[in-house]
Design a protein around this motif. Structure first.
Motif, PDB file in Angstrom:
ATOM      1  N   PRO A  48       0.806  -1.225   0.000  1.00  0.00           N
ATOM      2  CA  PRO A  48       0.000   0.000   0.000  1.00  0.00           C
ATOM      3  C   PRO A  48       0.839   1.275   0.000  1.00  0.00           C
ATOM      4  O   PRO A  48       1.804   1.372   0.754  1.00  0.00           O
ATOM      5  N   PRO A  49       0.501   2.223  -0.918  1.00  0.00           N
ATOM      6  CA  PRO A  49      -0.616   2.156  -1.865  1.00  0.00           C
ATOM      7  C   PRO A  49      -0.242   1.555  -3.213  1.00  0.00           C
ATOM      8  O   PRO A  49      -0.998   1.655  -4.178  1.00  0.00           O
ATOM      9  N   GLY A  50       0.950   0.934  -3.324  1.00  0.00           N
ATOM     10  CA  GLY A  50       1.394   0.367  -4.585  1.00  0.00           C
ATOM     11  C   GLY A  50       1.249  -1.139  -4.627  1.00  0.00           C
ATOM     12  O   GLY A  50       0.620  -1.767  -3.777  1.00  0.00           O
ATOM     13  N   GLY A  51       1.876  -1.735  -5.646  1.00  0.00           N
ATOM     14  CA  GLY A  51       1.789  -3.178  -5.825  1.00  0.00           C
ATOM     15  C   GLY A  51       0.383  -3.650  -6.092  1.00  0.00           C
ATOM     16  O   GLY A  51      -0.034  -4.718  -5.632  1.00  0.00           O
ATOM     17  N   ARG A  52      -0.367  -2.920  -6.896  1.00  0.00           N
ATOM     18  CA  ARG A  52      -1.775  -3.262  -7.120  1.00  0.00           C
ATOM     19  C   ARG A  52      -1.916  -4.466  -8.042  1.00  0.00           C
ATOM     20  O   ARG A  52      -1.265  -4.551  -9.087  1.00  0.00           O
ATOM     21  N   VAL A  53      -2.790  -5.373  -7.660  1.00  0.00           N
ATOM     22  CA  VAL A  53      -3.061  -6.567  -8.459  1.00  0.00           C
ATOM     23  C   VAL A  53      -4.574  -6.778  -8.553  1.00  0.00           C
ATOM     24  O   VAL A  53      -5.322  -6.486  -7.615  1.00  0.00           O
ATOM     25  N   VAL A  54      -4.999  -7.280  -9.697  1.00  0.00           N
ATOM     26  CA  VAL A  54      -6.402  -7.632  -9.903  1.00  0.00           C
ATOM     27  C   VAL A  54      -6.574  -9.097  -9.548  1.00  0.00           C
ATOM     28  O   VAL A  54      -5.884  -9.966 -10.086  1.00  0.00           O
ATOM     29  N   LEU A  55      -7.491  -9.380  -8.638  1.00  0.00           N
ATOM     30  CA  LEU A  55      -7.742 -10.748  -8.192  1.00  0.00           C
ATOM     31  C   LEU A  55      -9.088 -11.266  -8.689  1.00  0.00           C
ATOM     32  O   LEU A  55      -9.173 -12.357  -9.234  1.00  0.00           O
ATOM     33  N   VAL A  56     -10.151 -10.495  -8.470  1.00  0.00           N
ATOM     34  CA  VAL A  56     -11.480 -10.864  -8.972  1.00  0.00           C
ATOM     35  C   VAL A  56     -11.915  -9.780  -9.947  1.00  0.00           C
ATOM     36  O   VAL A  56     -12.158  -8.641  -9.556  1.00  0.00           O
TER      37      VAL A  56
END
Length: 668
Positions: A48-56
């Motif tokens: 947070p707030p980086g490393g964003r991943v899409v899971l659903v």
């Protein structure tokens, strides 16, 4: 394209946002189809707030009734196929307090669907209501193994990926489609390196792994980017609850107050209702009408606070954070968060500069802006004024003052990228290949608007920063006087009646850039003290109003300039070429309205005119592109179609500032 055609597209493709306060979010369209790679139900920040991943990414949802089976979800596939089309049954949509869709099926069955993200726990909660469920026969026991025998059933298939939020996903043998039932919840882990997905619900779950192939994302297609994705579905939930409500709660494993065990112990419906009560209270308690939207951008970083520049793809940018906080935090009375934000950034000063952004990979700070540090000084000045007025004691005023001094000392001595105070007291900036102002687009290695030399808004920021620092140190007064005198002598443009955009252009003494751009408005409005007044200030406002003003903000270049680009669209190169060459920027409406009031006076008549001419169109825009928010940009030519990020922090922040200044009786 006609205005009616544009309006129809906006109604179908208008977007909603539910942010989790950590950098993650859920988002989608009113019509239900995912049109961006960023549309998802569970998008988590792993650092947070980086490393964003899409899971659903989404759901495939359909309803079984005595008369047939009907879709509630809408999917878009290659080449341009809508199937199924749940939006055909959509009877209504509401965005407050959170997104809710009302469907009416051909047999008269009415179904409500709602979605919210619980800010305290980062859980995505989905609930469906149907009166017919309470009349259905039912057998079985509570939990995941219950089987409904009534005629009304809801079926829900989660659609999963497990990817960086900028990337796309294709079918592959590595993706694990297995399901595990643990403590009453279903757990999926498509990829070992990413968080597992925990799902809790009051329906029966059946593992049925399948791939859904070739989803098409129209918005990505329009942006000239890769636009096709495959998603995995590990199984299906079936709901026929006797209490009339189906519930599904999604969370990334490892999140605070993990949903799984709690939901299993309480029951998913009870857990969801408790989260809903907390969210209703939080949203109802917002002090400002835009408070809920404003809170979306405020996130934690390293024990402090920061502001995300926009959703869905921006992280926290220094420049944007300091511009946006004046509206998002100071104007809404959120002084504790403003304090934490400024103290966090104060610790990042290096060589007189603050980073303008952090890289997605590793959060490495990038020092590539001449204005970000100066906007920080302005934000500090505004914060100290607001804190004094509210009786708020800053947590460490000495730290803020030291950061301001370090910035001004750095500019006075000279720092990166040729930034430094010249002999005339003005700030020079830029080296070949650099673009250091907010007009920072580049195509490959070529800056589109390099503006090397002494840009007009940098001087306005510099003079204001010297003025602010002069409150506690007399050493800056002579520097401020010299800079003001040089500005008055060098920036007025007799040909336009306004100001030059750059003097000593390309570091050539005496060379000027007379392009009519909006940067000059900051010499009159948008900053604590104006740099020009009187006839020249009136000339600047008149020029900007005549050449650059649109209902959604200021154009970045006058339409009669040969370099003007009327539309912001196409592939990345085409969009970058137009980004600051005519494209409209809503955030600039704040400085313009403030400048307009300063030269007109802020009496009741002037404020009423400003509300009708400048504020009303922005308020109407809240119900079009990013619902409840203000877009990043719009086309320079009518009908000024919105573009860029549909949820932009400084755009909303400046709208809030405009509303505040037009509500006040005092002169701004």
């Amino acid at each position: 394209m006609s205005h009616a055609g544009v309006r129809a597209i906006m109604e179908r493709d208008a977007e909603w946002l539910e942010a989790d306060g950590r950098g993650g979010f859920a988002s989608g369209t009113v019509g239900g189809a995912r049109t961006r790679r960023y549309h998802a139900l569970l998008l988590a920040a792993t650092r947070p707030p980086g490393g964003r991943v899409v899971l659903v990414n989404g759901l495939d949802v359909w309803m079984e009734t005595p008369s047939g089976t009907y879709p509630l979800s809408t999917q878009l596939y290659l080449p341009d196929v809508v199937f199924p089309d749940g939006a055909a049954h959509l009877a209504g949509f509401a965005r407050v307090p959170w997104p809710r869709w009302d469907f009416v099926l051909p047999d008269g069955t009415a179904i409500g669907q709602e979605l919210f993200v619980a800010r305290d726990t980062a859980e995505t909660v989905l609930r469906w209501t149907c009166a017919a469920w309470t009349c259905a026969a039912w057998t079985g026991t509570a939990g995941l193994d219950k089987e409904g025998v009534g005629p009304w059933r809801l079926h829900v298939r989660p659609l999963l990926s497990g990817r960086d939020y900028h990337a796309l996903h294709r079918e592959n043998p590595v993706c694990a489609l297995g399901s595990a039932v643990r403590e009453g919840c279903v757990v999926w882990r498509p990829y070992a390196a990413l968080p597992a997905i925990v799902a809790a619900g009051n329906g029966a779950y059946q593992p049925e792994p399948v791939w859904y192939r070739n989803f098409l994302y129209r918005a990505e297609q329009a942006r000239g980017l890769d636009d096709v994705e495959d998603l995995a579905s590990p199984g299906r939930f079936t709901f026929a609850p006797t209490d009339g409500m189906a519930v599904l709660i999604l969370q990334a494993e490892g999140g605070q107050d993990a949903a799984g065990p709690a939901a299993a112990q309480e029951g998913a419906a009870e857990r969801a209702e408790g989260l809903a009560r907390a969210e209703r209270a939080r949203r109802a308690g917002a002090a400002d009408p835009h408070g809920v939207a404003a809170a979306s951008y405020v996130v934690g970083r390293g024990g402090g606070r920061t502001i995300l520049a926009g959703f869905p793809w921006f992280t926290d940018w220094g420049r944007d954070s300091f511009v946006a906080m004046r509206g998002l935090l100071l104007a809404t009375g959120r002084l504790e968060e403003a304090d934490a934000l400024l103290c966090l950034w104060a610790g990042l000063v290096d060589g007189g500069m603050l980073p303008n952004r952090f890289t997605d990979a590793g959060d490495v700070a990038e020092f590539n802006a001449v204005d970000a540090s100066l906007w920080f000084v302005v934000a500090v000045g505004d914060f100290l004024d607001a804190a004094a007025a509210a009786g708020h004691a800053p947590r460490d005023a000495a730290v803020l003052a030291a950061a301001v001094e370090a910035i001004l000392d750095g500019y006075l001595r000279g720092t990166r990228h040729g930034i430094g105070c010249d002999a005339d007291g003005l700030v020079r900036a830029g080296v070949p290949g650099s673009q250091l102002t907010w007009m920072d687009a580049r195509i490959g290695d070529r800056p589109v608007t390099p503006r090397i030399g002494k840009p007009v808004e940098i001087q306005a920021l510099w003079i204001n920063a010297l003025f602010i620092a002069g409150r506690w140190s007399a050493r800056w007064a002579p520097v401020e006087r010299a800079a003001r005198a040089a500005f008055a002598a060098r920036f007025p443009d007799p040909a336009s009646g306004g100001l030059f955009d750059v003097v000593d252009a390309d570091h050539r003494p005496g060379a000027t850039d007379g392009c009519v751009r909006p940067n000059q408005i900051l010499a009159v409005g948008g900053l604590p003290c104006p740099v020009v007044e009187g006839d020249l200030a009136r000339g600047v406002v008149a020029l900007v109003e005549r050449a650059l003003l649109t209902p959604l903000g200021l154009r970045s270049l006058a339409p009669d300039d040969p370099q003007y680009r009327p539309h912001y669209r196409g592939d990345p190169a085409a969009r970058d070429a137009a980004y600051h060459q005519g494209t409209v920027w809503p955030w600039l409406m704040g400085p313009f309205v403030e400048a307009w009031l300063r030269v007109r006076g802020a009496g009741p008549a002037a404020r009423a005119e400003a509300r009708a001419r400048f504020l009303a169109p922005l308020q109407a825009h809240l119900e079009t592109a990013g619902l409840g928010h203000v877009s990043e940009v719009a086309d320079g030519d009518p009908p000024h179609v919105p573009g860029g990020c549909p949820f932009q922090a400084w755009s909303l922040g400046e709208l809030i500032r405009i509303e505040r200044m037009l509500a006040e009786a005092r002169n701004p």
